[in-house]
Motif scaffolding. Sequence first.
Motif, mmCIF file in Angstrom:
data_model
loop_
_atom_site.group_PDB
_atom_site.id
_atom_site.type_symbol
_atom_site.label_atom_id
_atom_site.label_comp_id
_atom_site.label_asym_id
_atom_site.label_seq_id
_atom_site.Cartn_x
_atom_site.Cartn_y
_atom_site.Cartn_z
ATOM 1 N N LYS A 29 15.823 34.856 19.200
ATOM 2 C CA LYS A 29 16.128 35.455 17.902
ATOM 3 C C LYS A 29 17.384 34.769 17.390
ATOM 4 C CE LYS A 29 17.659 39.747 15.843
ATOM 5 N NZ LYS A 29 18.217 41.056 16.175
ATOM 6 N N LEU A 30 17.257 34.076 16.273
ATOM 7 C CA LEU A 30 18.370 33.358 15.678
ATOM 8 C C LEU A 30 18.914 34.142 14.497
ATOM 9 C CD1 LEU A 30 16.823 29.771 15.670
ATOM 10 C CD2 LEU A 30 18.250 30.826 17.418
ATOM 11 N N LEU A 85 5.679 25.942 20.886
ATOM 12 C CA LEU A 85 5.846 27.031 19.935
ATOM 13 C C LEU A 85 4.532 27.778 19.758
ATOM 14 C CD1 LEU A 85 7.798 28.451 17.970
ATOM 15 C CD2 LEU A 85 6.995 26.870 16.203
ATOM 16 N N GLU A 86 4.553 29.076 20.038
ATOM 17 C CA GLU A 86 3.366 29.931 19.902
ATOM 18 C C GLU A 86 3.361 30.655 18.559
ATOM 19 O OE1 GLU A 86 0.734 30.885 22.235
ATOM 20 O OE2 GLU A 86 1.314 28.949 23.058
ATOM 21 N N GLN A 87 4.500 31.224 18.200
ATOM 22 C CA GLN A 87 4.616 31.993 16.952
ATOM 23 C C GLN A 87 6.032 31.852 16.418
ATOM 24 O OE1 GLN A 87 3.753 36.129 17.613
ATOM 25 N NE2 GLN A 87 1.806 35.730 18.599
ATOM 26 N N HIS A 88 6.150 32.090 15.126
ATOM 27 C CA HIS A 88 7.475 32.183 14.523
ATOM 28 C C HIS A 88 7.408 33.149 13.346
ATOM 29 C CE1 HIS A 88 5.578 29.299 11.811
ATOM 30 N NE2 HIS A 88 6.489 29.650 10.914
ATOM 31 N N LYS A 89 8.538 33.759 13.055
ATOM 32 C CA LYS A 89 8.609 34.665 11.912
ATOM 33 C C LYS A 89 9.994 34.539 11.304
ATOM 34 C CE LYS A 89 7.773 39.274 10.254
ATOM 35 N NZ LYS A 89 7.142 40.562 10.468
ATOM 36 N N LEU A 114 11.521 33.149 17.259
ATOM 37 C CA LEU A 114 10.721 32.045 17.791
ATOM 38 C C LEU A 114 10.143 32.450 19.139
ATOM 39 C CD1 LEU A 114 13.330 29.257 17.073
ATOM 40 C CD2 LEU A 114 11.250 29.708 15.761
ATOM 41 N N HIS A 115 8.840 32.287 19.308
ATOM 42 C CA HIS A 115 8.167 32.634 20.564
ATOM 43 C C HIS A 115 7.573 31.350 21.135
ATOM 44 C CE1 HIS A 115 4.832 35.131 22.731
ATOM 45 N NE2 HIS A 115 5.477 34.325 23.539
ATOM 46 N N TYR A 116 8.092 30.933 22.273
ATOM 47 C CA TYR A 116 7.640 29.720 22.952
ATOM 48 C C TYR A 116 6.928 30.074 24.248
ATOM 49 C CZ TYR A 116 10.766 26.976 19.981
ATOM 50 O OH TYR A 116 11.391 26.376 18.914
ATOM 51 N N ARG A 117 5.937 29.300 24.615
ATOM 52 C CA ARG A 117 5.286 29.393 25.917
ATOM 53 C C ARG A 117 5.747 28.196 26.728
ATOM 54 N NH1 ARG A 117 2.065 32.592 27.860
ATOM 55 N NH2 ARG A 117 1.344 33.371 25.866
ATOM 56 N N VAL A 118 6.041 28.414 27.999
ATOM 57 C CA VAL A 118 6.454 27.333 28.885
ATOM 58 C C VAL A 118 5.234 26.495 29.236
ATOM 59 C CG1 VAL A 118 7.415 26.774 31.168
ATOM 60 C CG2 VAL A 118 8.376 28.671 29.843
ATOM 61 N N LYS A 119 5.324 25.179 29.004
ATOM 62 C CA LYS A 119 4.226 24.257 29.348
ATOM 63 C C LYS A 119 4.238 24.035 30.848
ATOM 64 C CE LYS A 119 3.713 21.411 25.265
ATOM 65 N NZ LYS A 119 3.812 20.015 24.789
#
Length: 67
Positions: A25-26, A48-52, A61-66
């Motif tokens: 959360k920025l 990056l999975e989602q952003h709002k 920002l919602h990231y998934r670890v590769k």
Amino acid sequence: MWLCGGADLAASLFAAGVVDDVILKLNPVLAGPGIPLFKGGPKVDLELEQHKVYGNGVVLLHYRVKR
């Protein structure tokens, strides 16, 4: 597990390979040096999975670890 403000613990969890997602959360405010988000630890690739973007300038920002 939800982890807030624990740079050393976060680095340990990334090193152990047990982190699946990272949600940031920025806020559009700068307030001094702050607490490191991550401290040391391995390089981790994120996808990056989602952003709002909220009207007040906050970005989630919602990231998934590769793997």
